[in-house]
Design a protein around this motif. Structure first.
Motif, mmCIF file in Angstrom:
data_model
loop_
_atom_site.group_PDB
_atom_site.id
_atom_site.type_symbol
_atom_site.label_atom_id
_atom_site.label_comp_id
_atom_site.label_asym_id
_atom_site.label_seq_id
_atom_site.Cartn_x
_atom_site.Cartn_y
_atom_site.Cartn_z
ATOM 1 N N GLY A 61 20.887 6.492 3.760
ATOM 2 C CA GLY A 61 20.742 5.832 2.463
ATOM 3 C C GLY A 61 19.884 4.601 2.622
ATOM 4 N N GLY A 62 19.260 4.232 1.546
ATOM 5 C CA GLY A 62 18.421 3.048 1.692
ATOM 6 C C GLY A 62 17.974 2.498 0.360
ATOM 7 N N TRP A 63 17.522 1.291 0.443
ATOM 8 C CA TRP A 63 16.996 0.612 -0.732
ATOM 9 C C TRP A 63 15.769 -0.171 -0.280
ATOM 10 C CZ3 TRP A 63 15.810 -4.456 -1.417
ATOM 11 C CH2 TRP A 63 15.527 -4.874 -2.739
ATOM 12 N N GLY A 64 14.792 -0.175 -1.080
ATOM 13 C CA GLY A 64 13.621 -0.942 -0.676
ATOM 14 C C GLY A 64 12.724 -1.241 -1.840
ATOM 15 N N LYS A 65 11.899 -2.231 -1.630
ATOM 16 C CA LYS A 65 10.978 -2.650 -2.660
ATOM 17 C C LYS A 65 9.571 -2.508 -2.104
ATOM 18 C CE LYS A 65 11.694 -6.673 -5.390
ATOM 19 N NZ LYS A 65 11.719 -8.135 -5.322
ATOM 20 N N LEU A 66 8.750 -1.847 -2.872
ATOM 21 C CA LEU A 66 7.359 -1.718 -2.463
ATOM 22 C C LEU A 66 6.496 -2.351 -3.533
ATOM 23 C CD1 LEU A 66 7.351 1.968 -1.304
ATOM 24 C CD2 LEU A 66 7.100 -0.032 0.123
ATOM 25 N N GLY A 67 5.296 -2.608 -3.167
ATOM 26 C CA GLY A 67 4.378 -3.150 -4.153
ATOM 27 C C GLY A 67 3.266 -2.174 -4.375
ATOM 28 N N SER A 68 2.510 -2.434 -5.407
ATOM 29 C CA SER A 68 1.339 -1.608 -5.608
ATOM 30 C C SER A 68 0.262 -2.403 -6.298
ATOM 31 C CB SER A 68 1.690 -0.382 -6.440
ATOM 32 O OG SER A 68 0.510 0.342 -6.710
ATOM 33 N N LEU A 69 -0.943 -2.140 -5.882
ATOM 34 C CA LEU A 69 -2.101 -2.699 -6.576
ATOM 35 C C LEU A 69 -2.505 -1.796 -7.715
ATOM 36 C CD1 LEU A 69 -4.261 -3.624 -3.508
ATOM 37 C CD2 LEU A 69 -3.533 -5.215 -5.246
ATOM 38 N N SER A 70 -1.986 -0.582 -7.700
ATOM 39 C CA SER A 70 -2.343 0.430 -8.678
ATOM 40 C C SER A 70 -3.861 0.473 -8.845
ATOM 41 C CB SER A 70 -1.639 0.138 -10.002
ATOM 42 O OG SER A 70 -1.817 1.214 -10.875
ATOM 43 N N ASN A 71 -4.288 0.483 -10.085
ATOM 44 C CA ASN A 71 -5.730 0.567 -10.334
ATOM 45 C C ASN A 71 -6.311 -0.772 -10.747
ATOM 46 O OD1 ASN A 71 -5.209 3.232 -9.978
ATOM 47 N ND2 ASN A 71 -6.364 3.914 -11.759
ATOM 48 N N VAL A 72 -5.718 -1.841 -10.311
ATOM 49 C CA VAL A 72 -6.219 -3.162 -10.706
ATOM 50 C C VAL A 72 -7.700 -3.249 -10.390
ATOM 51 C CG1 VAL A 72 -6.058 -5.638 -10.317
ATOM 52 C CG2 VAL A 72 -4.029 -4.250 -10.197
ATOM 53 N N PRO A 73 -8.495 -3.651 -11.373
ATOM 54 C CA PRO A 73 -9.923 -3.751 -11.088
ATOM 55 C C PRO A 73 -10.196 -4.957 -10.207
ATOM 56 C CG PRO A 73 -9.461 -4.488 -13.321
ATOM 57 C CD PRO A 73 -8.166 -3.996 -12.758
ATOM 58 N N LEU A 74 -11.288 -4.887 -9.507
ATOM 59 C CA LEU A 74 -11.736 -6.028 -8.724
ATOM 60 C C LEU A 74 -11.831 -7.236 -9.650
ATOM 61 C CD1 LEU A 74 -14.751 -4.926 -6.533
ATOM 62 C CD2 LEU A 74 -12.594 -5.886 -5.764
ATOM 63 N N TYR A 75 -11.542 -8.373 -9.157
ATOM 64 C CA TYR A 75 -11.753 -9.637 -9.875
ATOM 65 C C TYR A 75 -10.906 -9.732 -11.145
ATOM 66 C CZ TYR A 75 -16.006 -8.687 -7.152
ATOM 67 O OH TYR A 75 -16.889 -8.323 -6.186
ATOM 68 N N GLU B 185 2.768 -5.023 -8.624
ATOM 69 C CA GLU B 185 3.686 -4.087 -9.262
ATOM 70 C C GLU B 185 4.827 -3.880 -8.263
ATOM 71 O OE1 GLU B 185 1.609 -0.721 -11.023
ATOM 72 O OE2 GLU B 185 2.862 0.572 -9.808
ATOM 73 N N LYS B 186 6.034 -3.853 -8.768
ATOM 74 C CA LYS B 186 7.166 -3.708 -7.845
ATOM 75 C C LYS B 186 7.835 -2.358 -8.052
ATOM 76 C CE LYS B 186 7.885 -8.622 -7.479
ATOM 77 N NZ LYS B 186 6.680 -8.932 -8.282
ATOM 78 N N ASP B 187 7.880 -1.619 -6.981
ATOM 79 C CA ASP B 187 8.488 -0.303 -7.031
ATOM 80 C C ASP B 187 9.774 -0.352 -6.228
ATOM 81 O OD1 ASP B 187 5.986 -0.004 -8.000
ATOM 82 O OD2 ASP B 187 5.367 1.581 -6.645
ATOM 83 N N VAL B 188 10.885 -0.116 -6.895
ATOM 84 C CA VAL B 188 12.163 -0.169 -6.190
ATOM 85 C C VAL B 188 12.688 1.248 -6.046
ATOM 86 C CG1 VAL B 188 14.519 -1.014 -6.273
ATOM 87 C CG2 VAL B 188 12.640 -2.457 -7.085
ATOM 88 N N THR B 189 12.970 1.607 -4.837
ATOM 89 C CA THR B 189 13.456 2.958 -4.587
ATOM 90 C C THR B 189 14.829 2.922 -3.951
ATOM 91 O OG1 THR B 189 11.208 3.624 -4.133
ATOM 92 C CG2 THR B 189 12.914 5.167 -3.529
ATOM 93 N N SER C 145 0.822 -1.196 0.000
ATOM 94 C CA SER C 145 0.000 0.000 0.000
ATOM 95 C C SER C 145 0.857 1.247 0.000
ATOM 96 C CB SER C 145 -0.913 0.002 1.214
ATOM 97 O OG SER C 145 -1.505 -1.256 1.353
ATOM 98 N N GLY C 146 2.178 1.037 0.113
ATOM 99 C CA GLY C 146 3.030 2.195 0.364
ATOM 100 C C GLY C 146 3.697 2.786 -0.854
ATOM 101 N N SER C 147 3.438 2.267 -2.046
ATOM 102 C CA SER C 147 4.259 2.700 -3.165
ATOM 103 C C SER C 147 4.022 4.137 -3.588
ATOM 104 C CB SER C 147 4.039 1.774 -4.362
ATOM 105 O OG SER C 147 2.749 1.960 -4.855
ATOM 106 N N ASN C 148 2.859 4.658 -3.318
ATOM 107 C CA ASN C 148 2.630 6.069 -3.627
ATOM 108 C C ASN C 148 3.019 6.962 -2.456
ATOM 109 O OD1 ASN C 148 1.622 5.519 -6.152
ATOM 110 N ND2 ASN C 148 -0.494 5.386 -5.465
#
Lengths: 624, 1065
Positions: free
Chosen positions: B663-677, B718-722, B219-222
């Motif tokens: 400094g840091g590195w991390g991977k976040l995920g996102s559901l973005s706008n994936v529709p239900l189902y 979705e994988k967001d790497v920062t 839930s944190g990618s944005n």
């Protein structure tokens, strides 16, 4: 001791909660609500419902990217891009249609993609039926029902493909093997050597299958395709292929045995105008070989804020008088001056002016402005100043025209409704932007007069019987010549009563008179034979324009005649530019390019998507 | 696959608990008093914490405290906001006496809530922006979202003037073509930020990088915004905070008057070689304004203008609604915009005792919009309480209940009242002679609608919303170093609205539609159940903190709507569903939210000697959006920091007080706008899509089904790497705080709906993981605390943020996707998402000038509609002809940077603050020009530019092309660079002058604090943009693929003036 319980119980409670959720796998399993899965539909009921869904795109609307560009009537391509109608409204409104009208549309034009996308949606809906049949048959669907469903599905699939062929010609044929999951969806329109593949054999095979297995009648379901509808479309395909000898037996069978899905033997209705009546008793008559069924006030308009286009004749929703009369919007698809003039007749014989002289010597505009005689069909095709517009009173003239400079003086008439039909056969939803422009008017996809005139054409093209051809043309004309169903007006210029059920004007001797100087005559027996095949063909072609004006046919007629006689379409339409430009400045400089403008551009985005991987799957039509 | 880990985890937890199990020590009570070193005044609300444990106490109003310590060797850490904290050994004493704290500008010891846990600011390793809530609140606005603009580096907020309207909210650039709203956590609960009362907010933190936000996993990618509401602290007090003010509308568009409009219509036709004429303005050499527009081109004395000939019959042939021409011109803008009052009042009571603390507030907000019929009214009540049941057990709750009325306004749309105000011709009066509305029903005046009529007709529409947001929690301290916390909370939102659709009889279009009434309601609910276990300990120079947690989230929402038409009367007292015509009734409803999220997470913080800090986080999320095989994703992060200033070699560098490199590195995920189902193949039934009148009945249709969605069973996170690098520094005797961050955020496996060919059919393809985007950026914030002389103190703070957004790959192997706008699409897509470019870039023809004459046309590349005075496009592909492939990128709405600038000056009892905000280097697409610079576009109102500065042979460098009746490729039909303008601006968002009454005066009334202020907002905006306001939202806030387009925006730069008061007693 007491405190120790707390120390121990807290982590234990936490652990218990974690276990609770970890074990509850159902927590992450949310099933769709209000939607259906393919397994639920693998049965007879599912197949029948999917079949209705496939039929529902016959109106051109409610599918992928559907809109006015996918209208069942094909008004943009069939009439505006031909010589029958102007785009209407103001020049910038639906500017894409302006480009279609002037044949300078490019492959990014927004209208052809609507047709392309909506028809392939219909094709895949038909394929969904075919894909489900096996499983349904294994469940509860009988073998005979399976064949009936298959025959309807392939009929619809062929119909949608054929619509695409008429607009684009070089199109991929998509059968039931093509799916997203199979990743085989970049279906090509070219073979390995880059030559266009002709999709017509597959389309014709589908129609043939449908013709073989469909029943002659459907119990009460007037909108379903029957055996004869399939036969008529197969004949129509042959007309496009110039396979006239192939068409003759089919047309002959239709004329002898053909009947509608409700069992009425094919015949012309006595009242030409009644073919355009939204009243349920006036639709699906003996003349309606196959039609796109329209319905209003069925909940489809109010729901359009979510998706889709309503089930009324949405495709023609723009084609109403502007700022008055039925609809009150939007002033599109105005019949052209050239079309109005084409209804001039020879004052002596009542025959059309085949020599092209109708384009000279003054224009037909308001009631009485043309001193000569007119084919009475003009006043079923277009609203003209001073002529009764159904029961809306005499057409008020330019008050109903949005921009007289570009739009001329006429309004369409075949797709509108009578005042007395308002709120019953026009939509009365309030949440929709132009509910009153949704009508229950069916769009006739094949009328019986079409079958008759094809037969006439085949007779000429196969050096057959010109007398038969002449008789067929004359029977179409004699129906129009029946004064009982002409347009009438009161002596004082007011409109007489219009009966919306019979779609006719009440005549009262001494009070009502024909609304204009109508005179329509038949070709005297032997005229075709005496003047030869070229004359006969011209007469038939002219008759088709008059009979089917504003029904989206004209461009495609010109197109298929051009396939047999290259250059003929460019000659007709460039002549149209010549006579139109002095009246409508937008036409100045417009050119119909032979070898290009006969077809519409394949949508650029489809070409981009299908060819993205480097292989050319979809090739653009010549000239674009 | 997941079950293995899941069942193992609780076992591990238990073992961990056992290992640290040890007998409790004997305990003793210690007391003392905390004082301010400067004036020896008591410090209330100071935190007294036992070092290395969770045990803590808070000082009372007189500064005194008592605390139970485990043993005589315990050390107390005493801290208070605004003071430097001290460590104080108990050393066997039971009375510690007075402990003085030094006033410090140093905020490094402030405790910051960072998601499931709290940290000292100095120990933070990720990128966290701390919003100064007091500064934020100085911008009066209905929503906190609006207030956040410019308050935190890296946070972009684009507002509109619509009360209660949403904002485009982005943290660190555009990370998605869809929604980029950050996750909002209010007191540990997922909730909306819009309706929270700003006076209830204690703190706001923005977690920007993966290091900080990875604990929120998918839930944190944005980005994550952590809002903590107030707790009671110290002695009981009652506070009032309120303001009242007035917003002033802008002047509106620069439109031509009726005579000028008519002149331009003449020029159009003359330019085209036509004899000029118009149904209203006559024919002849010059246009003449009629006395009446109904009857068409009516003149005084005409028989049909006699009031006795008035016939009201819209659409009918006899209709004669006599309407006088407004020859002076109707200023439609002024008919719908007027000054508007805004006020907000909050009354709160709070306090704490040893056993409880409480905060209670009631809030009233009434924000009228300057646009007729827009407003936001909100009534809110909050109650936050904590009970210390036992020494080791705390239970509490946070609850917020509000009711609001906020009729929606569809901003940025060609069909709203603002757009009609620049489309309706000025010759049309508001009313006809009988007092019915006048409009384009009078012939030849275009197809706009009467904006005033539209607005007035909406006044009785109602929109109601009730929401309850809150949680209950319990915390147990055990085994000295452990705290277990369990929390259950959520959000219940019920809404109910209704509206009446009038027959717009006065308009050219739709004037015979039936009237109608629609009533809709629905609810959303979500709950979050969170359990955490914390361990913290210090061994010599080693300090360690561990957090383990589990969380479950569930979301659900459904709605229903019904309508009827053909109402007998439009009287609002008649508005019920039953009253309409039954034949016209419709109803619909459905489930629009239905998903779950199951999560496990852990965090380890380790600090060595206050110099080296390392933090590891791991989250495992499972979502019901994805198929069971790909449901779970793991999201780790590692961050570290080095406090250089604590190193021996830095001892001599005295001008640096604190310097920490992060400094840091991390991977976040996102559901973005994936529709239900998304994982399922689905069939749907929808009257307009799949029903068909198979029997030919004309007024009914049969149920049909259609394939609505294709399955994406393999689609996953979705994988967001920062990657983030930055530093925090406090230098120059704690006077200057500097914080800098550089980041590279790449989104891989962008969740994206692929473009598939039409041959697939009409079913919506699933979102799949394809496409990559990167955002690189820098953020800098600087604060200077200064003093001039004895009485003048000042703070200057600024933040600047810059990001560069680049699309690296798109779904389906596509090179580009044209992005259409929800606001209008009359000239096709405004923007294109293309590999190598930024999201949102405008795409169209590049205008190189105007064709000067036929010779110019002859020597230029072939172009459709080429004519002297029309646009000449650049031949980008040098083909000698202008076509599709000559379109190019013509502007970028992404700013080069945005900046905010705060200033505070205090002089004795007076204080002054100002806040500037600016955006630099962004382009704006001024689409309003399409409507008002081309008279042939729907024959609406037109601009003065079109009248006076269009192309003529004697005006070769005009603002507007040659006037023409034609619409073609070379004037109105294409997106081109003529519309694109600079959208840079600098705005004084607010200026406030306050006066605090002296304590000596107040004390006799028992008042602790009383401050009054006057304030002005948006006092000036410096911009070259020719439209009303360069700050432009997307027409659909949930779609970030196109923005910076002006469709007639509800401007957010309206000046307003307020007076306010703050009172505590």
């Amino acid at each position: 001791m007491k405190r120790k319980y707390i120390y121990i119980s807290a982590p234990l409670a936490l652990a218990a909660v974690v276990i609770l959720f970890a074990c509850n796998k159902k927590f992450l399993n949310r099933q769709p609500i209000g939607l259906l899965s393919p397994t639920t539909l693998s049965n007879a009921h599912g197949v029948q419902s999917m079949l209705i869904g496939a039929y529902s795109l016959l109106d051109g609307e409610g599918g992928n990217n559907s809109g006015w560009g996918s209208a069942a009537s094909n008004w943009t391509y069939g009439d505006v891009a031909a010589d029958n109608a102007y785009k209407g409204s103001t020049p910038s409104d639906q500017g894409d249609v302006q480009n279609l009208q002037l044949w300078n549309a490019n492959s990014a034009n927004g209208y052809p993609p609507q047709k392309w996308d909506a028809m392939y949606d219909g094709i895949q809906r038909a394929n969904d039926v075919l894909r489900t049949l096996k499983a349904a048959n294994a469940n509860d669907m009988s073998a005979s029902d399976t064949i009936l469903a298959r025959a309807q599905a392939v009929f619809l699939r062929a119909f949608y493909h054929f619509e695409l062929v008429r607009v684009f010609k070089h199109i991929p044929f998509v059968d039931e093997s093509v799916t997203f999951a199979a990743n085989d969806y970049n279906v090509p329109n070219v073979d390995g050597s880059g030559n266009f593949i002709n999709p017509m054999p597959k389309i014709e095979a589908d129609f043939q299958y449908a013709m073989q297995y469909l029943p002659a009648t459907w119990n009460g379901d007037k909108g379903r395709a029957n055996k004869y509808a399939a036969e008529a479309f197969l004949a129509k395909c042959y007309m496009y292929d110039q396979n006239y000898s192939g068409a003759i037996p089919l047309l002959g069978d239709l004329m002898v045995n053909g009947e509608t899905a409700s069992g009425d033997r094919y015949a012309l209705q006595k009242n030409y105008f009644n073919n355009f009546n939204a009243d349920p008793t006036a639709k699906n008559t003996s003349e309606s070989v196959f039609a796109a069924q329209m319905s209003v006030n069925d909940g489809s308009a109010a729901a359009t804020n979510q998706q889709g286009n309503p089930n009324g004749n949405y495709g023609d929703a723009l084609n109403f008088p502007y700022n008055g009369g039925p609809g009150a919007c939007c002033g599109f698809d105005n019949p052209s001056q050239d079309l109005a003039d084409a209804y001039k007749t020879d004052p002596a014989t009542g025959l059309p002016l085949l020599d092209g002289s109708f384009e000279t010597g003054g224009h037909v505009i308001a009631r009485g402005t043309w001193a000569g005689t007119l084919d009475p069909r003009i006043d079923f095709v277009m609203g003209r100043p001073g002529i009764p517009y159904l029961d809306w009173g005499p057409h008020p003239g330019d008050a109903w025209i949005r921009d007289t400079l570009n739009d001329g003086h006429f309004n369409p008439k075949k797709n509108v409704y009578a005042l007395s039909q308002k709120t019953t056969l026009a939509d009365n939803s309030s949440t929709y932007w132009a509910a009153v422009e949704l009508t229950a008017d069916n769009v006739n996809l094949i009328r019986y007069s079409d079958v008759m005139l094809w037969m006439a054409e085949c007779q000429v093209q196969t050096s057959g019987d010109l007398g038969t051809a002449e008789a067929l043309v004359d029977s179409v004309r004699s129906r129009a010549a029946n004064p009982a169903y002409w347009t009438y007006i009161n002596n004082d210029g007011t409109a007489p009563t219009f009966n919306a059920t019979s779609y006719s004007y009440t005549q009262k001797p001494g009070t009502t008179i024909p609304a204009d100087n109508y005179k329509i005559g038949l070709y005297p027996t032997g005229t075709f034979a005496a003047n030869g095949a070229a004359y006969a063909l011209k007469a038939i072609q002219f008759e088709r324009r008059l009979e089917f004006a504003m029904e989206g046919q004209r461009f495609f007629d010109l197109q298929r005649w051009d396939f047999g006689s290259p250059g003929s379409m460019a000659a007709v339409l460039n002549n149209y530019v010549k006579v139109t430009a002095p009246l409508r400045p937008a036409f100045i400089g417009a050119t119909f390019v032979q070898g290009k403008s006969e077809l519409f551009p394949i949508p650029q985005n489809q070409i981009d998507i299908e060819n993205e991987q480097g292989k050319i799957n979809l090739k653009q039509n010549p000239g674009y | 696959m997941p079950s293995k880990t899941n069942t193992a985890l609780p076992g591990l937890l238990l073992i961990a608990c056992m290992l640290f199990f040890s007998p409790a020590f004997a305990q003793k009570m210690v007391s003392g008093r905390v004082l301010n070193q400067t004036d020896n005044s008591p410090i209330a609300s100071a935190t007294i914490q036992i070092k290395g444990t969770r045990g803590a106490a808070v000082s009372g109003a007189d500064g005194s405290f008592t605390i139970k310590v485990p043993n005589d060797n315990s050390t107390l850490v005493i801290s208070a906001i605004g003071f430097e904290s001290v460590e104080y050994p108990v050393a066997g004493r039971s009375t510690l006496g007075d402990i003085s704290l030094k006033v410090g500008n140093n905020t490094l010891n402030d405790v910051i809530v960072t998601g499931y846990t709290a940290q000292k600011k100095k120990d933070i390793t990720g990128s966290v922006a701390i919003v100064n809530v007091d500064e934020m609140k100085q911008t009066p606005a209905g929503t906190v979202e609006n207030m956040l603009q410019g308050q935190a580096a890296g946070v972009t907020v684009i507002n509109s003037g619509a009360p209660g309207g949403g904002s485009n909210f982005r943290i660190r650039g555009i990370t998605s073509l869809g929604n980029t709203d950050p996750l909002i956590i209010i007191d540990g609960i997922r909730a909306g930020i819009n309706d929270i009362n700003p006076d209830d907010i204690e703190s706001i933190q923005v977690l920007k990088d993966a290091g900080a936000a990875a604990i929120y996993g998918v839930s944190g990618s944005n980005g994550v915004i952590i809002v903590t509401t107030k707790k009671g602290r110290g002695k009981a007090k009652i506070s009032y905070d309120g303001y009242v003010g007035s917003q002033q509308p802008l002047k509106g568009y620069n439109l031509a008057n009726p005579q000028e409009t008519a002149n331009a219509i003449w020029a159009q036709q003359i330019n085209d070689g036509l004899p000029p004429s118009n149904v209203q303005y006559g024919n002849g050499a010059t246009p003449v304004l009629p006395d009446y527009i109904t009857p068409t081109n009516g003149h005084a004395g005409d028989s049909m203008t006699s009031p006795s000939k008035y016939v009201f019959d819209p659409g009918g042939l006899d209709d004669n609604r006599i309407t006088k021409a407004n020859k002076a011109g109707t200023n439609w803008w002024k008919t719908i915009f007027s000054p508007a009052i805004m006020q907000q009042h909050t009354l709160s009571a709070s306090g704490s005792t040893e056993k409880t603390n409480y905060f209670f507030s009631i809030n009233y907000l009434d924000q009228k919009g300057t646009l007729l019929g827009t407003y936001l009214k909100r009534y809110g009540v909050r109650a936050n309480t904590v009970f210390n049941v036992k020494d080791h057990i705390r239970v509490g709750e946070n609850a917020y209940v509000f009711y609001k009325q906020n009729p929606g306004f569809t901003n940025q749309n060609e069909g709203n009242t603002i757009s009609y105000s620049y489309r309706e011709q000025p010759i049309i009066p508001i009313y006809d002679i009988e007092g019915n509305f006048a409009g384009t029903g009078s012939k030849g005046l275009g197809n706009s609608q009467n904006p005033y009529a539209d607005a007035v007709r909406s006044l009785n529409n109602k929109s109601n919303d009730w929401q309850m947001v809150g949680n209950v929690f319990a915390e147990v301290d055990f085994l000295k170093h452990f705290t277990a916390r369990t929390q259950f909370g959520g959000n219940v939102d019920n809404y109910y609205y209704w509206y009446f659709t009038y027959t717009g009889y006065e308009n050219a279009e739709g004037n015979t539609n039936s009237n109608g009434y629609t009533e809709s309601s629905g609810y959303n609910s979500n709950w979050t159940y969170t359990n955490t276990l914390k361990y913290s300990n210090t061994f010599g120079n080693h300090s360690i903190a561990v957090l383990l947690g589990q969380e479950a989230n569930s979301f659900y929402g459904r709605s229903l709507s019904a309508s009827r038409g053909t109402y007998y009367t439009t009287d609002p007292n008649f508005w019920t569903l039953n009253a309409g015509a039954p034949a016209s009734q419709t109803n619909s409803g459905g489930v629009y939210t239905n998903n779950t999220l199951s999560s496990y997470f852990g965090r380890l913080d380790y600090t060595y000697n206050d110099k080296y800090i390392i933090a590891l986080t791991m989250r495992r999320d499972g979502s019901s959006y994805f198929g069971s095989a790909v449901q779970y994703g793991n999201f780790p992060s590692v961050t570290g920091a080095w406090r250089i200033s604590s190193e021996d070699f830095m001892k001599d560098v005295t001008w640096i007080n604190d310097l920490k490199i992060r400094g840091g590195w991390g991977k976040l995920g996102s559901l973005s706008n994936v529709p239900l189902y998304n994982q399922y193949t689905l069939f749907n039934q929808f009257a307009s899509n799949s029903y068909y009148d198979i029997t030919g009945a004309s007024t009914s249709s049969q149920l049909g089904l259609y394939n609505s969605q294709l399955a994406g069973p393999a689609t996953t996170w979705e994988k967001d790497v920062t990657t983030n690098l930055g530093f925090d520094a406090t230098i120059l005797s704690n006077k200057l705080d500097v914080s800098f961050d550089w980041y590279n955020k790449s989104i891989n496996g962008l969740l994206f709906r692929p473009s598939v060919p039409a041959t697939v059919g009409g079913a919506t393809p699933p979102f799949i993981n394809l496409g990559n985007i990167t955002n690189k950026g820098v953020e800098l914030s600087v604060t200077y605390h200064g003093q001039a002389g004895r009485d003048v103190k000042f703070d200057i703070g600024g933040e600047i943020s810059a990001y560069r957004n680049k699309i690296l790959a798109l779904a389906g192997g596509n090179k580009y996707v044209d992005e259409f706008s929800a606001g209008s699409s009359r000239i096709n897509a405004f923007s294109r998402a293309e590999i190598g470019h930024s999201i949102g870039e405008f795409f169209g023809y590049k205008v190189v000038g105007y064709f000067q004459d036929s010779a110019d046309i002859a020597k230029s590349p072939t172009q459709d509609g080429a004519y002297p005075g029309l646009f000449k496009y650049a031949d980008i592909n040098h083909s000698g002809a202008i076509g599709d492939s000559d379109r190019t990128f013509i502007g970028n709405p992404n700013p080069k940077f945005t900046y905010g600038f705060n200033l505070h000056v205090a002089y004795k009892a007076f204080d002054v603050s100002a806040f500037f905000y600016g955006s630099y280097g962004n382009s704006v697409f001024n689409y309003i020009k399409y409507w008002i610079d081309f008279p042939q576009v729907f024959e609406g109102a037109i601009s003065k530019d079109a009248v006076y500065n269009s192309w003529r042979p004697d005006n070769l460098n005009p603002k507007v092309p040659r006037l023409s009746t034609k619409a073609n490729f070379s004037n109105t039909q294409q997106v081109n660079s003529w519309y694109v303008e600079s959208g840079s601006y600098l705005r004084l968002k607010q200026l406030q002058i306050g006066y605090t009454l002296p304590k000596s005066v107040l004390q006799q009334f028992g008042i602790d604090k009383m401050r009054f202020y006057v304030q002005g907002t948006n006092l000036f905006t410096i911009t070259k943009y020719t439209g009303l306001d360069p700050e432009l939202q997307a027409s659909d806030l949930g779609n970030n693929s196109n923005f910076g387009i002006d469709f007639g925006n509800y401007p957010s730069n309206q000046k307003s003036f307020y007076v306010g008061a703050q009172l505590t007693f």
